[in-house]
Every structure is written in structure tokens, then in C-alpha cells.
Design a protein around this motif. Structure first.
Motif, PDB file in Angstrom:
ATOM      1  N   HIS A 224      28.537 -29.261  10.850  1.00 34.97           N
ATOM      2  CA  HIS A 224      27.131 -29.401  11.227  1.00 34.97           C
ATOM      3  C   HIS A 224      26.345 -28.114  10.971  1.00 34.97           C
ATOM      4  O   HIS A 224      25.178 -28.168  10.549  1.00 34.97           O
ATOM      5  CB  HIS A 224      27.018 -29.805  12.702  1.00 34.97           C
ATOM      6  N   VAL A 228      23.031 -27.769   8.753  1.00 37.30           N
ATOM      7  CA  VAL A 228      21.800 -27.217   9.313  1.00 37.30           C
ATOM      8  C   VAL A 228      21.325 -26.031   8.481  1.00 37.30           C
ATOM      9  O   VAL A 228      20.125 -25.869   8.202  1.00 37.30           O
ATOM     10  CB  VAL A 228      22.010 -26.809  10.781  1.00 37.30           C
ATOM     11  N   GLN A 231      19.711 -27.319   5.339  1.00 40.20           N
ATOM     12  CA  GLN A 231      18.418 -27.951   5.619  1.00 40.20           C
ATOM     13  C   GLN A 231      17.351 -26.901   5.933  1.00 40.20           C
ATOM     14  O   GLN A 231      16.195 -27.013   5.486  1.00 40.20           O
ATOM     15  CB  GLN A 231      18.571 -28.940   6.775  1.00 40.20           C
ATOM     16  N   LEU A 232      17.707 -25.866   6.688  1.00 39.55           N
ATOM     17  CA  LEU A 232      16.740 -24.814   7.002  1.00 39.55           C
ATOM     18  C   LEU A 232      16.388 -24.008   5.748  1.00 39.55           C
ATOM     19  O   LEU A 232      15.226 -23.597   5.568  1.00 39.55           O
ATOM     20  CB  LEU A 232      17.311 -23.893   8.081  1.00 39.55           C
ATOM     21  N   GLN A 249      12.495 -31.584   6.473  1.00 40.10           N
ATOM     22  CA  GLN A 249      13.780 -30.898   6.512  1.00 40.10           C
ATOM     23  C   GLN A 249      14.027 -30.239   7.874  1.00 40.10           C
ATOM     24  O   GLN A 249      15.156 -30.222   8.379  1.00 40.10           O
ATOM     25  CB  GLN A 249      13.858 -29.849   5.397  1.00 40.10           C
ATOM     26  N   LEU A 250      12.942 -29.707   8.478  1.00 41.06           N
ATOM     27  CA  LEU A 250      13.093 -29.159   9.825  1.00 41.06           C
ATOM     28  C   LEU A 250      13.465 -30.253  10.823  1.00 41.06           C
ATOM     29  O   LEU A 250      14.301 -30.049  11.717  1.00 41.06           O
ATOM     30  CB  LEU A 250      11.810 -28.466  10.263  1.00 41.06           C
ATOM     31  N   ALA A 253      17.030 -31.039  10.354  1.00 39.43           N
ATOM     32  CA  ALA A 253      17.880 -29.996  10.942  1.00 39.43           C
ATOM     33  C   ALA A 253      18.004 -30.178  12.448  1.00 39.43           C
ATOM     34  O   ALA A 253      19.078 -29.989  13.040  1.00 39.43           O
ATOM     35  CB  ALA A 253      17.320 -28.614  10.604  1.00 39.43           C
ATOM     36  N   ARG A 254      16.880 -30.548  13.085  1.00 41.12           N
ATOM     37  CA  ARG A 254      16.940 -30.780  14.535  1.00 41.12           C
ATOM     38  C   ARG A 254      17.867 -31.942  14.859  1.00 41.12           C
ATOM     39  O   ARG A 254      18.636 -31.900  15.827  1.00 41.12           O
ATOM     40  CB  ARG A 254      15.537 -31.049  15.071  1.00 41.12           C
ATOM     41  N   SER A 256      20.416 -32.882  13.117  1.00 41.40           N
ATOM     42  CA  SER A 256      21.781 -32.399  12.910  1.00 41.40           C
ATOM     43  C   SER A 256      22.268 -31.586  14.099  1.00 41.40           C
ATOM     44  O   SER A 256      23.433 -31.674  14.503  1.00 41.40           O
ATOM     45  CB  SER A 256      21.847 -31.553  11.631  1.00 41.40           C
ATOM     46  N   VAL A 257      21.377 -30.780  14.671  1.00 39.51           N
ATOM     47  CA  VAL A 257      21.744 -30.013  15.864  1.00 39.51           C
ATOM     48  C   VAL A 257      22.070 -30.948  17.019  1.00 39.51           C
ATOM     49  O   VAL A 257      23.057 -30.749  17.754  1.00 39.51           O
ATOM     50  CB  VAL A 257      20.620 -29.039  16.239  1.00 39.51           C
TER      51      VAL A 257
END
Length: 399
Positions: A224, A228, A231-232, A249-250, A253-254, A256-257
Motif C-alpha cells: 500500500h 500511495v 499516486q502522490l 490521484q490525491l 491515495a487517500r 489507498s491509505v
């Protein structure tokens, strides 16, 4: 008054269930066996002394002195018990008392009765019970047995103590004492070795389990975090020229977190699940400690309920009662139907009090129960707040 029927009434306090067990009973069996052999020989020599018409004082000394000698050998046995953990060297100070008693009783009783075997028996037993290395101990026992048998034959041939007794009887006494004493100690050594092997195996299994958990966490978080990071990095490149694509993409990423966090939580629950009996005992104790009167009706087969689904629910709802209840009574119920488990917790609330149970805690409970294909029912009666959860009995296997 707290009413706790069925299995929960006998449930131990949280954390009191222990897998490891000592071998104290085996140790006392070993001590009893050695002391029984010694007492039997003291009784035999008292009987032999009585058969040759010795005075009452001599008989009293042989009997009572023999009991004192047997008691002194207990010090040797206690020292032998901890021989594997003992520091290098011989603690001669602890051996002085049993040695003096053995020599004093043996020499005096041997002279009074006129028996070389009786004079040597306590001293020989002293050396047999010492903590010798394995190879040395075998030679000590062989020498002790040979010596006692030889002295028994000498007694039978030269002294009056053997008159009227079969020659083989003192020979058997001489052969029995070292061999049976060492066989009892050998049995204790075997049990200690097995117990330590069991403990080592348990520690090894725990270490392997920790390594497996660490590997799973590493794989989960590594995957993960790599996603992330990509993506960032992509969002950083897109934001100056295409803010909308960068924001996507942000957002990814969230997500994915969140997935990493949920995966870690699920992984932790899989390895930290607690039997429902302990969870319910903990809930009952917490509510009782908070001053509530708790009624509990718990199915006898509570530990078979799906712990991964109901365990967090029990903890969350108990916390809600402690934070927001404000009453004096609580009720815990866990029942089993044909194909489901039903958990219910209820508490009284003061009339007009604001209910804060509908926060994020119950939302988390609802989400977890839905994942387990169960149902959540939250209701406010006239003077009672009730949370009821039903999960299929097969939800543990489904997860």
C-alpha cells in the motif's frame, strides 16, 4: 445483586486463563517416594533390633533418629530440585547439616545394633542424593550398591544381628536403597526435561507466529505504501497542469491509505481475537466496577461464537454504556439460535437524559456487523437503551 448463570458464572477473571502448568505434583511424588524408601528401611532396622532383644532406649534411638535422618535428606532433595538452575560449584554449606546427621545417626545406630550396613546406609544415601553429573552418578550408585551388599554379607557372617534372619534379606535392603532412590530422581529429571522442552516449543511457536505476523504486516504495508507513493508522485506532476487529474490521484491515495488501515486492523483482529467468554467476563467486570448492577444471561457455548465479529461489538457497546449510560442497571445477553448468535446489551437511563449512543462508535459497529452479514438493532424504550446484534453462526468461517 449480580446474576450470572451458565458458563460465565465460572469464567475466570480476564487474563487469568493460563496455558502453562507446573510439575509440582510430580516433584512431591518424587520426594514422597524417596522418603518412603528411607522410612521403610528405618522401620525394618527397628524391627531387626527388636528381634535381637535390644533395650527400649536403643529401639527408640533407631526409630526417632531414623526419622530425623529422613527429615535431613529432604534438604538434599530440595537442593536437587533446582540443580539445573544452580550456579556452578557445590554449595557445601547447605550440605553440612544432612551430612552431619547422616554420619552421626549411621555410626551411632550401627554401633548400638552391631551392623556395618546400618552404619554405612545413611552416609551412602547422602552421596546418592547429591547432584552428580550423569556419568558420575551411575558409578556412585553402583559403588554404593556394591558396598551395602558387601556389608550386609559381612553382617550375616560375623555379627549377631543377622542371627535368625535369611542372609538375602539385608542384601535386598542394601540393593534397594540406592537403586530405587536414583530411579525416583531419574524420573524427576525426565519430567523436568520434558517440561522444559514443552516450554521451549511454546516459545519457538510464539516466535514463529511473531515472524509470520511481521511478514504479513510488511507485505501489506509495503504494497500500500508503494501504491500511495506512486499516486502522490503522479499527483505532484499533474497538479500544475491538470489540477482535476491531480486531485483524482490525491483522492485515490487517500483511498489507498484507508485500505491499508483497514487491512492492518483486520490483520490485527485475526491474530488478537479473544474467546467470547473472556470478552463477556471483561464487560461484566467493567460494568460492575463502574457501580452498575449487572444481569447476565450467557450461552454455555459462548466461546464458539464468532469472536472476530462480536468481540469488537462487545467492547464498543460496553464503552458506550460506561460513557453515556448514567443508570444503575445493565443487562448482557448472548444466546444462540438455529443458525445465528444474538448479542444484546441494555442499560437504564435517566428520564430526560440526552442519548449520545448514535455517534461514530455505533456506526463502526454497524459497518462491522454488515460485513459479517448480520444485523444491528438500536432502540430507546421508555427507560432503557438497547443495542441488539445478530450474526450468522457461520460468519467466523466466512471471514
Amino acid at each position: 445483586m449480580t446474576r450470572v448463570p451458565s458458563a460465565l458464572a465460572a469464567a475466570p477473571a480476564p487474563g487469568s486463563r493460563q496455558l502453562a502448568r507446573g510439575i509440582t505434583a510430580t516433584w512431591w511424588y518424587t520426594v514422597t517416594a524417596v522418603l518412603f524408601i528411607e522410612l521403610m528401611l528405618v522401620g525394618a532396622w527397628t524391627g531387626i533390633a527388636a528381634a535381637v532383644d535390644l533395650s527400649g532406649g536403643i529401639l527408640l534411638f533407631i526409630g526417632l533418629g531414623g526419622l530425623l535422618w529422613c527429615a535431613s535428606t529432604l534438604m538434599l532433595l530440595l537442593d536437587y530440585r533446582d540443580r539445573l538452575d544452580a550456579e556452578p560449584g557445590v554449595a557445601w554449606g547447605r550440605l553440612a547439616v544432612p551430612f552431619v546427621v547422616a554420619v552421626g545417626y549411621g555410626v551411632t545406630a550401627g554401633l548400638l545394633v552391631g551392623s556395618w550396613q546400618l552404619a554405612a546406609m545413611p552416609v551412602v544415601q547422602f552421596f546418592v542424593l547429591l547432584s552428580w553429573p550423569r556419568g558420575v552418578r551411575v558409578r556412585v550408585v553402583a559403588a554404593a550398591t556394591f558396598l551395602l551388599i558387601a556389608l550386609a554379607l559381612v553382617d550375616s557372617a560375623t555379627s549377631g544381628v543377622g542371627v535368625g534372619l535369611p542372609w538375602w534379606m539385608p542384601v535386598i535392603y542394601g540393593a534397594m536403597l540406592p537403586g530405587m532412590s536414583v530411579s525416583s530422581l531419574w524420573w524427576w529429571d525426565v519430567l523436568v526435561t520434558l517440561d522444559r522442552a514443552r516450554a521451549s516449543e511454546a516459545r519457538l511457536a510464539a516466535t514463529q507466529e511473531r515472524l509470520r505476523v511481521a511478514t504479513d504486516v510488511h507485505d501489506l504495508q509495503g504494497h500500500h505504501l508503494q501504491v500511495v507513493a506512486l499516486q502522490l508522485e503522479l499527483a505532484e506532476r499533474l497538479l500544475p497542469d491538470d489540477p482535476e487529474a491531480g486531485m483524482q490521484q490525491l483522492h485515490a491515495a487517500r483511498i489507498s491509505v484507508d485500505e491499508a488501515r483497514q487491512g492492518t486492523r483486520d490483520l490485527a483482529m485475526r491474530f488478537r481475537s479473544v474467546p467470547l467468554g473472556d470478552e463477556l467476563a471483561n464487560a461484566r467486570d467493567l460494568l460492575t466496577a463502574a457501580g452498575l448492577q449487572v444481569d447476565a444471561a450467557i450461552d454455555a457455548d459462548a466461546d464458539a461464537a464468532p469472536a472476530s465479529a462480536l468481540g469488537p461489538v462487545i467492547r464498543e457497546t460496553t464503552t458506550n454504556v460506561l460513557r453515556h449510560g448514567g443508570g444503575v442497571h445493565a443487562r448482557l445477553v448472548l444466546t444462540r439460535t438455529a443458525d445465528a448468535w444474538r448479542y444484546e446489551i441494555a442499560n437504564d437511563v435517566a428520564i430526560g437524559a440526552e442519548i449520545e449512543h448514535d455517534g461514530s462508535g455505533l456506526e463502526g459497529v454497524r459497518r462491522r456487523i454488515e460485513e459479517a452479514h448480520g444485523s444491528l438493532d438500536v432502540r430507546r424504550d421508555a427507560d432503557e437503551f438497547v443495542v441488539a446484534v445478530t450474526v450468522p453462526s457461520t460468519s467466523e468461517e466466512a471471514r
